[in-house]
Design an enzyme around this catalytic site. Structure first.
Site, mmCIF file in Angstrom:
data_model
loop_
_atom_site.group_PDB
_atom_site.id
_atom_site.type_symbol
_atom_site.label_atom_id
_atom_site.label_comp_id
_atom_site.label_asym_id
_atom_site.label_seq_id
_atom_site.Cartn_x
_atom_site.Cartn_y
_atom_site.Cartn_z
ATOM 1 N N SER A 197 0.796 -1.233 0.000
ATOM 2 C CA SER A 197 0.000 0.000 0.000
ATOM 3 C C SER A 197 0.826 1.278 0.000
ATOM 4 O O SER A 197 0.361 2.304 -0.470
ATOM 5 C CB SER A 197 -0.964 -0.004 1.187
ATOM 6 O OG SER A 197 -0.270 -0.205 2.399
ATOM 7 N N HIS A 255 -5.564 -3.076 -2.738
ATOM 8 C CA HIS A 255 -5.252 -2.130 -3.821
ATOM 9 C C HIS A 255 -5.224 -2.783 -5.200
ATOM 10 O O HIS A 255 -4.989 -2.107 -6.201
ATOM 11 C CB HIS A 255 -3.919 -1.431 -3.548
ATOM 12 C CG HIS A 255 -3.962 -0.575 -2.323
ATOM 13 N ND1 HIS A 255 -4.440 0.714 -2.343
ATOM 14 C CD2 HIS A 255 -3.646 -0.851 -1.039
ATOM 15 C CE1 HIS A 255 -4.393 1.209 -1.114
ATOM 16 N NE2 HIS A 255 -3.917 0.270 -0.307
ATOM 17 N N LYS A 278 -12.038 1.212 -1.417
ATOM 18 C CA LYS A 278 -11.017 1.784 -2.295
ATOM 19 C C LYS A 278 -11.583 1.834 -3.720
ATOM 20 O O LYS A 278 -12.479 2.615 -3.975
ATOM 21 C CB LYS A 278 -9.718 1.010 -2.126
ATOM 22 C CG LYS A 278 -9.139 1.370 -0.746
ATOM 23 C CD LYS A 278 -7.967 0.587 -0.289
ATOM 24 C CE LYS A 278 -7.524 1.172 1.072
ATOM 25 N NZ LYS A 278 -6.961 0.190 1.973
HETATM 26 C C1 LIG Z 1 -6.888 0.094 3.424
HETATM 27 C C2 LIG Z 1 -6.234 -1.200 3.711
HETATM 28 C C3 LIG Z 1 -6.743 -2.081 4.665
HETATM 29 C C4 LIG Z 1 -7.852 -1.687 5.607
HETATM 30 O O1 LIG Z 1 -9.082 -1.633 4.985
HETATM 31 P P1 LIG Z 1 -10.220 -0.720 5.613
HETATM 32 O O2 LIG Z 1 -11.466 -1.173 4.976
HETATM 33 O O3 LIG Z 1 -9.845 0.684 5.310
HETATM 34 O O4 LIG Z 1 -10.195 -0.984 7.106
HETATM 35 C C5 LIG Z 1 -6.167 -3.328 4.787
HETATM 36 N N1 LIG Z 1 -5.117 -3.685 4.019
HETATM 37 C C6 LIG Z 1 -4.579 -2.851 3.117
HETATM 38 C C7 LIG Z 1 -3.411 -3.305 2.300
HETATM 39 C C8 LIG Z 1 -5.102 -1.585 2.938
HETATM 40 O O5 LIG Z 1 -4.555 -0.738 2.059
#
Ligand SMILES: *Cc1c(COP(=O)(O)O)cnc(C)c1O
Length: 392
Positions: free
Chosen positions: A177, A205, A237
């Site tokens: 990320s 992602h 996302k």
């Molecule tokens: C954003 C993210 C999460 C957490 O997800 P949320 O729904 O925001 O709690 C977990 N793993 C990765 C790699 C992320 O980028």
């Protein structure tokens, strides 16, 4: 009792203090934030679905049909037809036997790891995994074994020297990320097989962005893997709404329903949100053109940045970080970009390792070529300045 004010003051002195900014507009590449109009390069809304009119319409329809609150946890009376239908859509979309919705990705990772591992077990993790995976192993009480970033040989050595007691889980981000690079999921899966370990892939992602129909890195690389490979992906996302899901075998999903505390002891998310997500998922699946535009913007940025001699990382995803080194420099660069109407967050330790503070640039299919060029022009000015700007 700790002196909180002194600790905060120290954080400020180290350029590690974090503050929130208030967004006044809907999510998109044009934001009004803290009273200033900006072009944003910070969001994970890669396809622009967070404010898509069809998704909004589905959200409204869901509200009319199911109300706002779910009223209870999934195992009481909170599990709605909307949740059930979305789980079926997600299982079909990813080609897995079952899918289980969680309120957030953070909770999903905690829930899976605590359900699969405990004291006496080992969880092997890439050093640059997301905090929720690392926290999940700790909360499970399992032994956390971290291996060098994307180094399958290092993982193999740790697996080999771990002995045979207890269960094993290998957990990895599919797309890292804060770095934008990708794990070799096929290699990790081979190691998992050889050492009789589960493989948990966090595709936060990749989902919506990579692979055929935006099915993500997991489906692209491990589409025909067995039930020992587990997919976790988030819906807040590229999918533009909120929440997360775990997809895998029948026995895994039933185990999570029985045992995942972050699933059991929390109120089910609003059913209308699940209804909106069904609409977003249909749009995401049909968004090949948007994914092509997104890839084109990333290409344009990388070509321009290479020409300017900017320190690009090995990433072909919409996450394009530029490492600045110190937290102070990352902050100063972010501030200077902000003065030019461009929003790029500075990412500092402990989110990234000490000495690797960075500007985390992300692209969206909503950026046009001109946005990319404006960013490149500004970066040339801002990063071309002295190595360690004074103050701040
Ligand atoms: C954003 C993210 C999460 C957490 O997800 P949320 O729904 O925001 O709690 C977990 N793993 C990765 C790699 C992320 O980028």
């Amino acid at each position: 009792m700790r002196n909180l004010s002194a600790a905060l003051q120290q954080r400020r002195a180290q350029h590690l203090y974090r503050r929130r900014q208030t967004v006044e507009t809907p999510q998109g590449v044009q934001l009004r934030i803290d009273g200033q109009d900006c072009v944003s390069f910070c969001s994970n809304d890669y396809l622009g679905l967070a404010s898509h009119p069809e998704v909004l319409r589905a959200f409204h329809e869901g509200l009319e049909r199911f109300g706002t609150g779910s009223g209870a946890a999934h195992l009481i009376t909170g599990h709605s037809y909307a949740h059930e239908a979305l789980e079926e859509d997600l299982a079909a979309f990813t080609g897995r036997p079952r899918a289980l919705l969680f309120s957030t990705g953070y909770q999903a990772n905690l829930g899976v790891l605590a359900a699969l591992a405990g004291p006496g077990d080992r969880v092997f993790q890439d050093r640059l995994n997301h905090a929720s995976l690392l926290d999940g192993a700790r909360l499970a009480g399992a032994r956390l074994v971290r291996y060098r970033h994307r180094d399958a040989a290092a993982l193999q050595a740790k697996l080999a020297s771990a002995g045979s007691g207890g269960d094993r889980v290998i957990a990895t981000d599919a797309v890292f990320s804060m770095d934008g690079d990708c794990a070799d999921l096929a290699a990790l899966h081979r190691l998992a097989r050889r050492h009789e370990a589960w493989l948990l892939v966090d595709d936060a992602h990749g989902f919506g962005v990579l692979g055929e129909g935006g099915r993500g890195a997991f489906v692209a690389q491990l589409g025909d893997a067995g039930d020992d490979a587990i997919l976790m992906a988030t819906l807040g996302k590229a999918c533009g709404t909120f929440g997360a899901f775990v997809a895998g075998g029948e026995a895994l999903v039933e185990t999570l329903i029985q045992k995942a505390r972050t699933y059991i002891y929390t109120t089910a998310p609003p059913p209308a949100l699940a209804w909106a997500t069904r609409s977003a998922l249909r749009l995401l699946a049909a968004a090949d053109e948007h994914r092509a535009v997104l890839a084109e913007r990333v290409e344009r940025f990388r070509a321009g940045a290479a020409q300017l001699g900017l320190p690009l990382m090995e990433s072909s995803t919409p996450i394009q970080p530029l490492v600045t080194g110190s937290a102070a420099r990352a902050l100063a660069c972010s501030q200077a970009l902000r003065e030019r109407g461009l929003l790029v967050t500075a990412i500092r330790p402990p989110t990234v390792p000490e000495g690797s503070a960075r500007l985390r640039i992300t692209f969206s299919a909503q950026h046009d070529a001109d946005h990319v060029d404006r960013l490149l022009d500004a970066l040339r000015d801002v990063l071309g300045e002295s190595d360690e700007p004074a103050g701040r």
